[in-house]
Design a protein around this motif. Sequence first.
Motif, mmCIF file in Angstrom:
data_model
loop_
_atom_site.group_PDB
_atom_site.id
_atom_site.type_symbol
_atom_site.label_atom_id
_atom_site.label_comp_id
_atom_site.label_asym_id
_atom_site.label_seq_id
_atom_site.Cartn_x
_atom_site.Cartn_y
_atom_site.Cartn_z
ATOM 1 N N LEU A 116 -2.084 -10.048 -1.301
ATOM 2 C CA LEU A 116 -2.494 -9.384 -1.102
ATOM 3 C C LEU A 116 -2.321 -7.663 -0.921
ATOM 4 N N ASN A 117 -1.518 -8.261 0.216
ATOM 5 C CA ASN A 117 -1.254 -6.139 -0.013
ATOM 6 C C ASN A 117 0.274 -6.801 -0.569
ATOM 7 N N LYS A 133 0.701 -3.752 -4.929
ATOM 8 C CA LYS A 133 1.123 -2.483 -4.588
ATOM 9 C C LYS A 133 2.131 -2.079 -6.566
ATOM 10 N N SER A 134 1.265 -3.371 -6.840
ATOM 11 C CA SER A 134 2.018 -1.859 -8.133
ATOM 12 C C SER A 134 0.619 -0.992 -8.713
ATOM 13 N N ASP A 135 -0.261 -1.297 -8.135
ATOM 14 C CA ASP A 135 -1.440 0.128 -7.963
ATOM 15 C C ASP A 135 -0.980 1.462 -7.274
ATOM 16 N N GLU A 136 -0.687 2.141 -7.494
ATOM 17 C CA GLU A 136 -0.087 3.297 -6.943
ATOM 18 C C GLU A 136 -0.621 4.274 -5.891
ATOM 19 N N GLU A 137 -1.554 4.386 -6.679
ATOM 20 C CA GLU A 137 -2.990 4.552 -6.121
ATOM 21 C C GLU A 137 -3.682 3.311 -4.652
ATOM 22 N N CYS A 138 -3.758 2.454 -4.961
ATOM 23 C CA CYS A 138 -4.037 1.426 -3.947
ATOM 24 C C CYS A 138 -3.286 2.118 -2.263
ATOM 25 N N VAL A 139 -3.834 2.682 -1.842
ATOM 26 C CA VAL A 139 -3.813 2.952 -0.176
ATOM 27 C C VAL A 139 -4.569 2.043 1.063
ATOM 28 N N THR A 186 -8.674 -0.464 -6.361
ATOM 29 C CA THR A 186 -7.120 -0.422 -7.061
ATOM 30 C C THR A 186 -8.296 -0.186 -8.131
ATOM 31 N N GLN A 187 -7.277 0.070 -9.154
ATOM 32 C CA GLN A 187 -6.782 0.446 -10.435
ATOM 33 C C GLN A 187 -6.101 -0.167 -11.305
ATOM 34 N N LEU A 188 -6.160 -1.671 -11.137
ATOM 35 C CA LEU A 188 -5.557 -2.533 -11.593
ATOM 36 C C LEU A 188 -6.641 -3.207 -12.921
#
Length: 234
Positions: free
Chosen positions: A111-112, A116-122, A206-208
């Motif tokens: 999942l980590n 990664k394709s979501d730049e806003e995922c911290v 995420t924003q996916l």
Amino acid sequence: MELVQNPIQAMKDVFIKPNQVFATIAQTHNWSWLPFIFISVLSTLPMYFYFNFVDFNWYRELMISTSAGDLSPAELDMMRQTMQQPQILLVSIIGVLLSTVLSNAVLAMYLNIATKSDEECVQGFTDWYGFTWWVSMPSIVTSIIAVLIVTFASDTQLSPVNLAPTSLAFILGVPMDSSWASLTQAIRIESIWVMYLIAVGLSQWTQLSLRKTYLIATCPFLLIWAVWFLVLSF
């Protein structure tokens, strides 16, 4: 969205209001210890009840007949001597705990990487590892059903398949000596529930897109089962 107030409420609401739960745990710390402890304890109970109920001599012969292969009589006797109830119970409990801890670690790593394709995922690996214990909560339903099956069983020659009452092996009556036994025991009804919870969690963390969250959630399960099926088929 109304957030969950405490981890105990979160453990209840993850079954009925998962969106609120994942929105909340994205902003909290150390709540994942509770499902970790709860799942760890409940996952060992079926093993404890089973090995304190089953006719162990029958169980030992069943395991030897399904796994010994072409061993000599002397080697079979050695297996019988090493397979004792206290040791098998301990190994089974440790095996369940380790497999859960390690499989959740692998899922967290996946999942980590997948997010990664979501730049806003911290979220990092430890966040996703905590996340995996929340999506694993449906496994407690299986544990409770298994405990009830063993508790109310009257025949001490109870197949270990009963410890996975939501699996295809249990539902379809796949025998232990079948080459399909392991795969059908691995495919369980609650896996669909777990995939759904992963998708819901991803939508909150995420924003996916919805399509991508479900693709990420289902891909590892379906891929493993498909490869396993092909290996058994050919």
